[in-house]
Design an enzyme around this catalytic site. Structure first.
Site, PDB file in Angstrom:
ATOM      1  N   GLY A  11       0.821  -1.208   0.000  1.00  0.00           N
ATOM      2  CA  GLY A  11       0.000   0.000   0.000  1.00  0.00           C
ATOM      3  C   GLY A  11       0.855   1.259   0.000  1.00  0.00           C
ATOM      4  O   GLY A  11       2.079   1.211  -0.160  1.00  0.00           O
ATOM      5  N   VAL A  58      -4.966 -10.986   5.755  1.00  0.00           N
ATOM      6  CA  VAL A  58      -4.627 -11.124   7.189  1.00  0.00           C
ATOM      7  C   VAL A  58      -5.772 -11.670   8.029  1.00  0.00           C
ATOM      8  O   VAL A  58      -5.563 -12.031   9.189  1.00  0.00           O
ATOM      9  CB  VAL A  58      -4.146  -9.793   7.832  1.00  0.00           C
ATOM     10  CG1 VAL A  58      -2.758  -9.417   7.370  1.00  0.00           C
ATOM     11  CG2 VAL A  58      -5.145  -8.681   7.623  1.00  0.00           C
ATOM     12  N   ARG A 105       3.986 -16.353  19.112  1.00  0.00           N
ATOM     13  CA  ARG A 105       4.688 -17.612  18.800  1.00  0.00           C
ATOM     14  C   ARG A 105       6.166 -17.362  18.496  1.00  0.00           C
ATOM     15  O   ARG A 105       7.036 -18.115  18.936  1.00  0.00           O
ATOM     16  CB  ARG A 105       4.001 -18.292  17.601  1.00  0.00           C
ATOM     17  CG  ARG A 105       4.620 -19.613  17.167  1.00  0.00           C
ATOM     18  CD  ARG A 105       3.830 -20.267  16.037  1.00  0.00           C
ATOM     19  NE  ARG A 105       3.670 -19.418  14.884  1.00  0.00           N
ATOM     20  CZ  ARG A 105       4.614 -19.201  13.962  1.00  0.00           C
ATOM     21  NH1 ARG A 105       5.774 -19.782  14.045  1.00  0.00           N
ATOM     22  NH2 ARG A 105       4.388 -18.390  12.944  1.00  0.00           N
ATOM     23  N   TYR A 144     -14.244   1.449  10.648  1.00  0.00           N
ATOM     24  CA  TYR A 144     -12.808   1.749  10.701  1.00  0.00           C
ATOM     25  C   TYR A 144     -12.401   2.184  12.113  1.00  0.00           C
ATOM     26  O   TYR A 144     -11.489   1.615  12.710  1.00  0.00           O
ATOM     27  CB  TYR A 144     -12.509   2.859   9.700  1.00  0.00           C
ATOM     28  CG  TYR A 144     -11.046   3.225   9.575  1.00  0.00           C
ATOM     29  CD1 TYR A 144     -10.132   2.355   8.992  1.00  0.00           C
ATOM     30  CD2 TYR A 144     -10.581   4.459  10.025  1.00  0.00           C
ATOM     31  CE1 TYR A 144      -8.786   2.704   8.858  1.00  0.00           C
ATOM     32  CE2 TYR A 144      -9.242   4.812   9.897  1.00  0.00           C
ATOM     33  CZ  TYR A 144      -8.349   3.934   9.311  1.00  0.00           C
ATOM     34  OH  TYR A 144      -7.023   4.286   9.187  1.00  0.00           O
TER      35      TYR A 144
HETATM   36  P1  NAD Z   1      -3.452   1.763   1.850  1.00  0.00           P
HETATM   37  O1  NAD Z   1      -4.873   1.460   1.556  1.00  0.00           O
HETATM   38  O2  NAD Z   1      -2.618   2.309   0.756  1.00  0.00           O
HETATM   39  O3  NAD Z   1      -2.708   0.505   2.436  1.00  0.00           O
HETATM   40  C1  NAD Z   1      -3.363  -0.545   3.109  1.00  0.00           C
HETATM   41  C2  NAD Z   1      -2.834  -1.843   2.556  1.00  0.00           C
HETATM   42  O4  NAD Z   1      -3.436  -2.940   3.259  1.00  0.00           O
HETATM   43  C3  NAD Z   1      -3.180  -2.027   1.079  1.00  0.00           C
HETATM   44  O5  NAD Z   1      -2.025  -2.434   0.393  1.00  0.00           O
HETATM   45  C4  NAD Z   1      -4.252  -3.106   1.077  1.00  0.00           C
HETATM   46  O6  NAD Z   1      -4.296  -3.861  -0.107  1.00  0.00           O
HETATM   47  C5  NAD Z   1      -3.853  -3.905   2.298  1.00  0.00           C
HETATM   48  N1  NAD Z   1      -4.965  -4.666   2.906  1.00  0.00           N
HETATM   49  C6  NAD Z   1      -6.210  -4.219   3.199  1.00  0.00           C
HETATM   50  N2  NAD Z   1      -6.931  -5.208   3.749  1.00  0.00           N
HETATM   51  C7  NAD Z   1      -6.119  -6.303   3.816  1.00  0.00           C
HETATM   52  C8  NAD Z   1      -6.296  -7.622   4.275  1.00  0.00           C
HETATM   53  N3  NAD Z   1      -7.468  -8.049   4.787  1.00  0.00           N
HETATM   54  N4  NAD Z   1      -5.246  -8.490   4.189  1.00  0.00           N
HETATM   55  C9  NAD Z   1      -4.066  -8.097   3.656  1.00  0.00           C
HETATM   56  N5  NAD Z   1      -3.847  -6.842   3.195  1.00  0.00           N
HETATM   57  C10 NAD Z   1      -4.867  -5.955   3.279  1.00  0.00           C
HETATM   58  O7  NAD Z   1      -3.458   2.784   3.097  1.00  0.00           O
HETATM   59  P2  NAD Z   1      -2.265   3.505   3.868  1.00  0.00           P
HETATM   60  O8  NAD Z   1      -2.572   4.951   3.888  1.00  0.00           O
HETATM   61  O9  NAD Z   1      -0.956   3.041   3.363  1.00  0.00           O
HETATM   62  O10 NAD Z   1      -2.500   2.962   5.344  1.00  0.00           O
HETATM   63  C11 NAD Z   1      -1.667   1.970   5.936  1.00  0.00           C
HETATM   64  C12 NAD Z   1      -2.055   1.798   7.401  1.00  0.00           C
HETATM   65  O11 NAD Z   1      -1.887   3.037   8.100  1.00  0.00           O
HETATM   66  C13 NAD Z   1      -3.511   1.364   7.604  1.00  0.00           C
HETATM   67  O12 NAD Z   1      -3.563   0.426   8.652  1.00  0.00           O
HETATM   68  C14 NAD Z   1      -4.190   2.649   8.024  1.00  0.00           C
HETATM   69  O13 NAD Z   1      -5.315   2.388   8.849  1.00  0.00           O
HETATM   70  C15 NAD Z   1      -3.085   3.373   8.768  1.00  0.00           C
HETATM   71  N6  NAD Z   1      -3.312   4.835   8.752  1.00  0.00           N
HETATM   72  C16 NAD Z   1      -3.053   5.559   7.628  1.00  0.00           C
HETATM   73  C17 NAD Z   1      -3.300   6.932   7.624  1.00  0.00           C
HETATM   74  C18 NAD Z   1      -3.019   7.802   6.438  1.00  0.00           C
HETATM   75  O14 NAD Z   1      -3.284   9.011   6.491  1.00  0.00           O
HETATM   76  N7  NAD Z   1      -2.447   7.312   5.359  1.00  0.00           N
HETATM   77  C19 NAD Z   1      -3.822   7.543   8.777  1.00  0.00           C
HETATM   78  C20 NAD Z   1      -4.092   6.754   9.886  1.00  0.00           C
HETATM   79  C21 NAD Z   1      -3.815   5.406   9.875  1.00  0.00           C
END
Ligand code: NAD
Ligand code: UDP
Length: 322
Positions: A11, A58, A105, A144
């Site tokens: 991501g 996951v 684990r 979320y």
């Molecule tokens: P993103 O959507 O680009 O990345 C999320 C990744 O997780 C993607 O590659 C997606 O394919 C993968 N994914 C989703 N569901 C999945 C599953 N069930 N199994 C395996 N892979 C799965 O978003 P991001 O901005 O890179 O966010 C990454 C993390 O950071 C997330 O957990 C998000 O909640 C957290 N976050 C991001 C922000 C932001 O502003 N970018 C803010 C707060 C929290």
């Protein structure tokens, strides 16, 4: 050198973390189900001998041998996480249970990518880690927000009951190159719209605020938290305390792109938080971290990247983009 798993590693943020860990010489496993990921985010890493890519969800168990886990998997943009809200909750809850089980684990250290969304529509400002938040349990953002709140609870209980070595980062709005141009988030929408000479869509009056952190600053903060040896267990805010209204952001994007597009008002989505700003005292004190890249500079870099990509190569993952 460590064996490091990055879930959600293909991501926006995860791919940048993989890149940095590979460059540092670690053995990196990137695990992703490609829901919102782009293969282009990691294709340049595939030829590296210390990088491995696994397509896996996951929410299902998996057995790997690792020393550290960055648990980033979860759709993050509102349009993405609302596309299949039940799957979003499963990803946060079942995904965290599976990854915590693996950490237990393997006796691995595990970091949760939590979010400022756990503060909901905050009643205190700026938000400190001690604030419990103001979250609607039954709204369209709840899948979320509540999913991440449960994930934090799970992390703390695995720490208290099973002595799993955990870290929790509360990430505030982060932007930069590799954002999905159709993710519907405000920075990607505004830049794409301005570059394509389309009107910029302002939800509500545009006087709601956000604090925008550039990707490199954010990832530096996450690495410092993960590798801090002071047994730092509780949640830590990582974000840029600079606070801007959405209208100010639109005006800055117009100025920096040089495209004087119109502003077009759209209805404000339900439960849209009215303001958001991190108190980063803890990160400053314990991680010696604070952001280095101001919004103007970060936006310039992001605009350059948006100009360099071909939007037609990006599949809009959901119909919920404007
Ligand atoms: P993103 O959507 O680009 O990345 C999320 C990744 O997780 C993607 O590659 C997606 O394919 C993968 N994914 C989703 N569901 C999945 C599953 N069930 N199994 C395996 N892979 C799965 O978003 P991001 O901005 O890179 O966010 C990454 C993390 O950071 C997330 O957990 C998000 O909640 C957290 N976050 C991001 C922000 C932001 O502003 N970018 C803010 C707060 C929290
Ligand atoms: N927003 C907007 N126009 C858009 C997209 C978003 O005005 O085209 C607003 C949205 O209503 C919110 C803010 O920008 O108030 C940030 O939205 P985003 O989806 O980026 O993140 P989040 O609401 O999760 O902080």
């Amino acid at each position: 050198m460590k064996r490091i798993l990055v879930t959600g590693g293909a991501g926006f943020l995860g791919s940048y973390m993989c890149e940095r860990l590979v460059d540092e010489g670690h053995d990196v496993i990137c695990l992703d189900n490609f829901f919102t990921a782009q293969k282009t985010n990691v294709v340049h890493l595939l030829s590296r001998p210390n990088f491995e890519l696994i397509r896996h969800d996951v929410t299902l168990p998996i057995f790997l041998e690792v020393d550290q886990i960055y648990h980033m998997a979860c759709p993050a943009a509102p349009g993405h996480y609302q596309f299949n809200p039940i799957k979003t909750i499963k990803t946060s809850v079942l995904g965290s249970i599976n990854m915590l089980g693996m950490a237990k684990r393997c006796q691995a250290r595990i970091l949760l990518a939590s979010t400022s969304e756990i503060y909901g529509d905050p009643l205190i400002h700026p938000q400190t880690e001690s604030y419990w938040g103001n979250v609607n349990t039954i709204g369209i953002r709840s899948c979320y927000d509540e999913g991440k709140r449960v994930a934090e609870t799970l992390f703390m209980d695995y720490y208290r009951k099973n002595k799993v070595d955990i870290r929790i980062v509360r990430i505030f709005n982060t932007y930069g190159p590799r954002m999905h141009p159709f993710d519907g988030r405000v920075v990607s929408n505004f830049i794409r719209q301005a570059i394509q000479c389309q009107p910029i869509t302002i939800f509500g009056e545009g006087d709601q605020t956000r604090s925008f952190c550039y990707r490199n600053d954010l990832v530096e903060g996450i690495f410092r938290l993960m590798n801090n040896e002071n047994n730092f267990i509780g949640p830590v805010n990582i974000g840029n305390p600079g606070e801007f209204t959405i209208r100010e952001l639109a005006e800055l994007v117009i100025e920096l792109t040089g495209n004087h597009v119109a502003l077009e008002k759209r209805p404000l989505p339900p439960d849209d938080p009215s303001r958001r700003r991190p108190d980063i005292t803890l990160a400053k004190k314990h991680l010696n971290w604070e952001p280095q890249i101001p919004l103007r500079e970060g936006l310039e870099k992001t605009i350059d990247w948006f100009r360099s990509i071909d939007f037609d190569h990006y599949r809009p993952p959901t119909p919920n983009y404007v």
